[in-house]
Design a protein around this motif. Structure first.
Motif, PDB file in Angstrom:
ATOM      1  N   PHE A  89       0.659  -1.040   0.354  1.00 34.17           N
ATOM      2  CA  PHE A  89      -0.268   0.011   0.086  1.00 34.17           C
ATOM      3  C   PHE A  89       1.102   0.962   0.376  1.00 34.17           C
ATOM      4  O   PHE A  89       0.697   2.392  -1.016  1.00 34.17           O
ATOM      5  CB  PHE A  89      -0.615  -0.214   1.372  1.00 34.17           C
ATOM      6  CG  PHE A  89      -1.845   0.750   1.180  1.00 34.17           C
ATOM      7  CD1 PHE A  89      -3.114   0.951   0.110  1.00 34.17           C
ATOM      8  CD2 PHE A  89      -2.001   2.012   1.946  1.00 34.17           C
ATOM      9  CE1 PHE A  89      -3.843   1.456   0.537  1.00 34.17           C
ATOM     10  CE2 PHE A  89      -2.665   3.643   1.409  1.00 34.17           C
ATOM     11  CZ  PHE A  89      -3.845   2.894   0.973  1.00 34.17           C
ATOM     12  N   ARG A  90       1.883   1.525   0.868  1.00 34.72           N
ATOM     13  CA  ARG A  90       2.566   2.260   0.824  1.00 34.72           C
ATOM     14  C   ARG A  90       3.501   2.361  -0.267  1.00 34.72           C
ATOM     15  O   ARG A  90       3.796   4.164  -1.483  1.00 34.72           O
ATOM     16  CB  ARG A  90       4.069   2.352   2.076  1.00 34.72           C
ATOM     17  CG  ARG A  90       4.808   3.363   2.466  1.00 34.72           C
ATOM     18  CD  ARG A  90       6.195   3.027   2.723  1.00 34.72           C
ATOM     19  NE  ARG A  90       7.007   1.932   1.603  1.00 34.72           N
ATOM     20  CZ  ARG A  90       7.875   0.914   2.755  1.00 34.72           C
ATOM     21  NH1 ARG A  90       8.004   1.637   3.505  1.00 34.72           N
ATOM     22  NH2 ARG A  90       8.193   0.291   1.636  1.00 34.72           N
ATOM     23  N   ASN A  91       4.139   1.527  -0.824  1.00 34.58           N
ATOM     24  CA  ASN A  91       4.565   1.832  -2.505  1.00 34.58           C
ATOM     25  C   ASN A  91       3.904   2.058  -2.668  1.00 34.58           C
ATOM     26  O   ASN A  91       4.204   3.485  -4.548  1.00 34.58           O
ATOM     27  CB  ASN A  91       5.286   0.716  -2.724  1.00 34.58           C
ATOM     28  CG  ASN A  91       6.232   0.025  -1.744  1.00 34.58           C
ATOM     29  OD1 ASN A  91       7.219   0.538  -1.031  1.00 34.58           O
ATOM     30  ND2 ASN A  91       5.980  -1.403  -2.447  1.00 34.58           N
ATOM     31  N   SER A  92       2.692   1.856  -3.419  1.00 37.15           N
ATOM     32  CA  SER A  92       1.480   2.385  -4.540  1.00 37.15           C
ATOM     33  C   SER A  92       1.353   3.796  -4.188  1.00 37.15           C
ATOM     34  O   SER A  92       0.650   4.774  -5.608  1.00 37.15           O
ATOM     35  CB  SER A  92       0.384   1.131  -4.358  1.00 37.15           C
ATOM     36  OG  SER A  92       0.471  -0.020  -4.692  1.00 37.15           O
ATOM     37  N   ALA A  93       1.649   4.475  -2.836  1.00 38.02           N
ATOM     38  CA  ALA A  93       0.675   5.327  -2.417  1.00 38.02           C
ATOM     39  C   ALA A  93       1.550   6.070  -3.149  1.00 38.02           C
ATOM     40  O   ALA A  93       1.968   6.868  -3.759  1.00 38.02           O
ATOM     41  CB  ALA A  93       0.805   5.624  -1.158  1.00 38.02           C
ATOM     42  N   ILE A 214      -7.032  20.007 -15.098  1.00 37.15           N
ATOM     43  CA  ILE A 214      -5.911  19.527 -14.321  1.00 37.15           C
ATOM     44  C   ILE A 214      -6.173  18.746 -13.199  1.00 37.15           C
ATOM     45  O   ILE A 214      -5.683  17.473 -13.639  1.00 37.15           O
ATOM     46  CB  ILE A 214      -5.690  21.237 -13.795  1.00 37.15           C
ATOM     47  CG1 ILE A 214      -4.620  21.900 -14.392  1.00 37.15           C
ATOM     48  CG2 ILE A 214      -4.186  19.986 -13.385  1.00 37.15           C
ATOM     49  CD1 ILE A 214      -3.846  23.577 -14.297  1.00 37.15           C
ATOM     50  N   ALA A 215      -7.645  19.086 -12.596  1.00 31.88           N
ATOM     51  CA  ALA A 215      -7.755  18.887 -10.852  1.00 31.88           C
ATOM     52  C   ALA A 215      -8.306  16.881 -11.767  1.00 31.88           C
ATOM     53  O   ALA A 215      -7.886  15.886 -11.492  1.00 31.88           O
ATOM     54  CB  ALA A 215      -8.678  18.998 -10.733  1.00 31.88           C
ATOM     55  N   THR A 216      -9.219  16.938 -13.344  1.00 36.79           N
ATOM     56  CA  THR A 216      -9.991  16.210 -13.609  1.00 36.79           C
ATOM     57  C   THR A 216      -8.852  15.117 -14.394  1.00 36.79           C
ATOM     58  O   THR A 216      -8.443  14.012 -14.542  1.00 36.79           O
ATOM     59  CB  THR A 216     -10.665  16.663 -15.097  1.00 36.79           C
ATOM     60  OG1 THR A 216     -11.987  17.220 -14.682  1.00 36.79           O
ATOM     61  CG2 THR A 216     -11.601  15.155 -15.852  1.00 36.79           C
ATOM     62  N   THR A 217      -7.905  15.448 -15.192  1.00 34.49           N
ATOM     63  CA  THR A 217      -6.343  14.632 -15.367  1.00 34.49           C
ATOM     64  C   THR A 217      -5.745  13.859 -14.215  1.00 34.49           C
ATOM     65  O   THR A 217      -5.219  13.017 -14.680  1.00 34.49           O
ATOM     66  CB  THR A 217      -5.691  15.737 -16.466  1.00 34.49           C
ATOM     67  OG1 THR A 217      -6.708  16.609 -17.259  1.00 34.49           O
ATOM     68  CG2 THR A 217      -4.205  15.057 -17.020  1.00 34.49           C
ATOM     69  N   ALA A 218      -5.742  14.875 -12.818  1.00 36.73           N
ATOM     70  CA  ALA A 218      -4.657  13.839 -12.388  1.00 36.73           C
ATOM     71  C   ALA A 218      -5.338  12.926 -11.973  1.00 36.73           C
ATOM     72  O   ALA A 218      -4.927  12.133 -11.261  1.00 36.73           O
ATOM     73  CB  ALA A 218      -4.565  15.410 -11.015  1.00 36.73           C
ATOM     74  N   ILE A 219      -6.414  13.283 -11.632  1.00 34.31           N
ATOM     75  CA  ILE A 219      -7.689  12.345 -11.337  1.00 34.31           C
ATOM     76  C   ILE A 219      -7.687  10.271 -12.284  1.00 34.31           C
ATOM     77  O   ILE A 219      -7.180  10.120 -11.543  1.00 34.31           O
ATOM     78  CB  ILE A 219      -9.050  12.363 -10.153  1.00 34.31           C
ATOM     79  CG1 ILE A 219      -9.538  13.223  -9.317  1.00 34.31           C
ATOM     80  CG2 ILE A 219      -9.500  10.997 -10.614  1.00 34.31           C
ATOM     81  CD1 ILE A 219     -10.352  13.716  -9.703  1.00 34.31           C
ATOM     82  N   PHE A 220      -7.763  11.089 -13.224  1.00 36.05           N
ATOM     83  CA  PHE A 220      -6.960  10.270 -13.956  1.00 36.05           C
ATOM     84  C   PHE A 220      -6.130   9.369 -14.321  1.00 36.05           C
ATOM     85  O   PHE A 220      -5.962   8.132 -14.353  1.00 36.05           O
ATOM     86  CB  PHE A 220      -7.961  10.728 -15.823  1.00 36.05           C
ATOM     87  CG  PHE A 220      -9.391  10.381 -16.097  1.00 36.05           C
ATOM     88  CD1 PHE A 220      -9.971   9.540 -16.391  1.00 36.05           C
ATOM     89  CD2 PHE A 220      -9.738  11.358 -15.826  1.00 36.05           C
ATOM     90  CE1 PHE A 220     -10.518   9.197 -16.203  1.00 36.05           C
ATOM     91  CE2 PHE A 220     -11.670  11.616 -16.415  1.00 36.05           C
ATOM     92  CZ  PHE A 220     -11.994  10.707 -16.385  1.00 36.05           C
ATOM     93  N   ALA A 221      -4.951  10.751 -14.310  1.00 33.76           N
ATOM     94  CA  ALA A 221      -3.599   9.408 -13.623  1.00 33.76           C
ATOM     95  C   ALA A 221      -3.306   9.455 -12.616  1.00 33.76           C
ATOM     96  O   ALA A 221      -2.828   7.912 -12.362  1.00 33.76           O
ATOM     97  CB  ALA A 221      -3.015  11.185 -13.906  1.00 33.76           C
ATOM     98  N   TRP A 222      -3.952   9.523 -11.497  1.00 31.37           N
ATOM     99  CA  TRP A 222      -4.099   8.654 -10.506  1.00 31.37           C
ATOM    100  C   TRP A 222      -4.565   7.605 -10.133  1.00 31.37           C
ATOM    101  O   TRP A 222      -3.917   6.454  -9.817  1.00 31.37           O
ATOM    102  CB  TRP A 222      -4.539   9.486  -9.412  1.00 31.37           C
ATOM    103  CG  TRP A 222      -4.563   8.958  -7.652  1.00 31.37           C
ATOM    104  CD1 TRP A 222      -3.483   9.712  -6.734  1.00 31.37           C
ATOM    105  CD2 TRP A 222      -5.435   7.858  -6.961  1.00 31.37           C
ATOM    106  NE1 TRP A 222      -3.399   8.533  -5.478  1.00 31.37           N
ATOM    107  CE2 TRP A 222      -4.620   7.982  -5.752  1.00 31.37           C
ATOM    108  CE3 TRP A 222      -5.898   7.388  -7.443  1.00 31.37           C
ATOM    109  CZ2 TRP A 222      -5.287   7.174  -4.938  1.00 31.37           C
ATOM    110  CZ3 TRP A 222      -7.163   6.362  -6.610  1.00 31.37           C
ATOM    111  CH2 TRP A 222      -5.973   6.168  -4.855  1.00 31.37           C
ATOM    112  N   ILE A 223      -5.462   7.496 -11.055  1.00 30.85           N
ATOM    113  CA  ILE A 223      -6.224   6.031 -11.530  1.00 30.85           C
ATOM    114  C   ILE A 223      -5.378   5.005 -12.144  1.00 30.85           C
ATOM    115  O   ILE A 223      -5.489   4.105 -11.540  1.00 30.85           O
ATOM    116  CB  ILE A 223      -7.423   6.114 -12.047  1.00 30.85           C
ATOM    117  CG1 ILE A 223      -8.528   6.579 -11.215  1.00 30.85           C
ATOM    118  CG2 ILE A 223      -8.649   4.641 -12.133  1.00 30.85           C
ATOM    119  CD1 ILE A 223     -10.089   7.219 -11.475  1.00 30.85           C
TER     120      ILE A 223
END
Length: 295
Positions: A89-93, A214-223
């Motif tokens: 979990f830490r590595n993924s974060a 930018i927030a939308t793009t960041a969410i997709f990148a995070w997922i």
């Protein structure tokens, strides 16, 4: 004496009052809506039930009522104390946050240059970015493995982060490009007339205005980074550096499978997605809507 007329609607070949038609449409809409919600939430409910049930999975399938016999948090206790789930979990974060931040910084200026600046080959670059999304990730897995091994980035969270940034950038740039193209050019011109440089105008004017996109793009990148499996499996072979997707898959044995433990891990890995999407869903809707409107 003129005959009185009454407005009627037709529903399934029958003439009914408008009020009945309105109620029927509302009932049909809610039936479809709640059926879709049930289909979506059923796997989540299944994960919760299986993770809290200590009986064998075969027994659970044959007698679903056994989950009423009692609830056990033993799977969650074993997951946190006897496995490497906290390390995964830490590595993924770490990898997810780093790749998201880096990709947003790069794609903000990359999308601005493609969407706002005039230069030779601008459309070709934009087309190339779109074409990169047509190729599956597994196609470059072996070449990427060889490159990272030769430059010393194999089995490294830094290398995995770089790989994620490389795969997220084309999609992120393409998403932001459409938004920047719709912004009035007078915004930068006014800022530069006041003495700001173009980079300063981008940072002080364009970035704040494009924060929903930018927030939308960041969410997709995070997922993408949080759920990615193939690259994490190929580029990492140390269990202490493994991320959640390949880590959870290692619990699937050839002859035995602890379903309660696996479902507890899957629920623990999915929970951050639910939390982030629940609180940031308005940014996804606003970013997609604003990027789709021509000004």
């Amino acid at each position: 004496m003129a005959s009185e007329t009454r407005d009627t609607d037709e529903l399934f070949g029958f003439e009914v009052s408008p009020k009945v038609t309105t109620w029927a449409k509302a009932l049909g809409f809610h039936a479809v809506l709640w059926s879709s919600v049930f289909v979506v939430l059923l796997p989540v409910f299944w994960m919760i039930v299986v993770s809290l049930n200590p009986v064998a999975f075969d027994t659970f399938v044959q007698s679903p009522g056994t989950w009423l016999n009692g609830v056990s948090f033993d799977a969650y206790e074993r997951m946190l104390t006897e496995t490497n789930f906290p390390i995964w979990f830490r590595n993924s974060a770490i990898v997810t946050v780093a790749s998201t931040v880096l990709s947003i910084i790069v794609c903000t200026f990359g999308a601005y240059s493609i969407g706002r600046l005039e230069f030779k080959g601008r459309k070709a670059v934009a087309t190339f970015l779109l074409l990169t999304q047509m190729f599956p990730l597994i196609l470059v897995a072996v070449p990427l493995f060889l490159i990272f091994r030769n430059i010393g980035l194999f089995n490294s969270l830094i290398g995995l982060t770089i790989a994620y940034v490389a795969f997220v950038l084309p999609f992120s740039i393409w998403m932001l490009r459409g938004f920047y193209e719709n912004l009035p050019e007078a915004l930068e011109e006014a800022a530069m007339i006041d003495g700001s440089t173009r980079i300063g105008a981008v940072i002080r004017v364009i970035v704040p205005l494009s924060s929903p996109a930018i927030a939308t793009t960041a969410i997709f990148a995070w997922i993408f980074a949080w759920n990615e499996f193939v690259m994490a499996l190929i580029l990492i072979n140390d269990d202490g550096k493994t991320t959640l997707p390949p880590g959870l898959s290692s619990w699937i044995g050839q002859y035995a499978l602890q379903w309660d433990l696996l479902m507890a891990g899957a629920l623990g890995a999915t929970l951050p997605l639910f939390v982030i999407l629940f609180f940031l869903q308005k940014y996804i809707i606003n970013g997609l809507a604003e990027g789709a409107v021509k000004t």
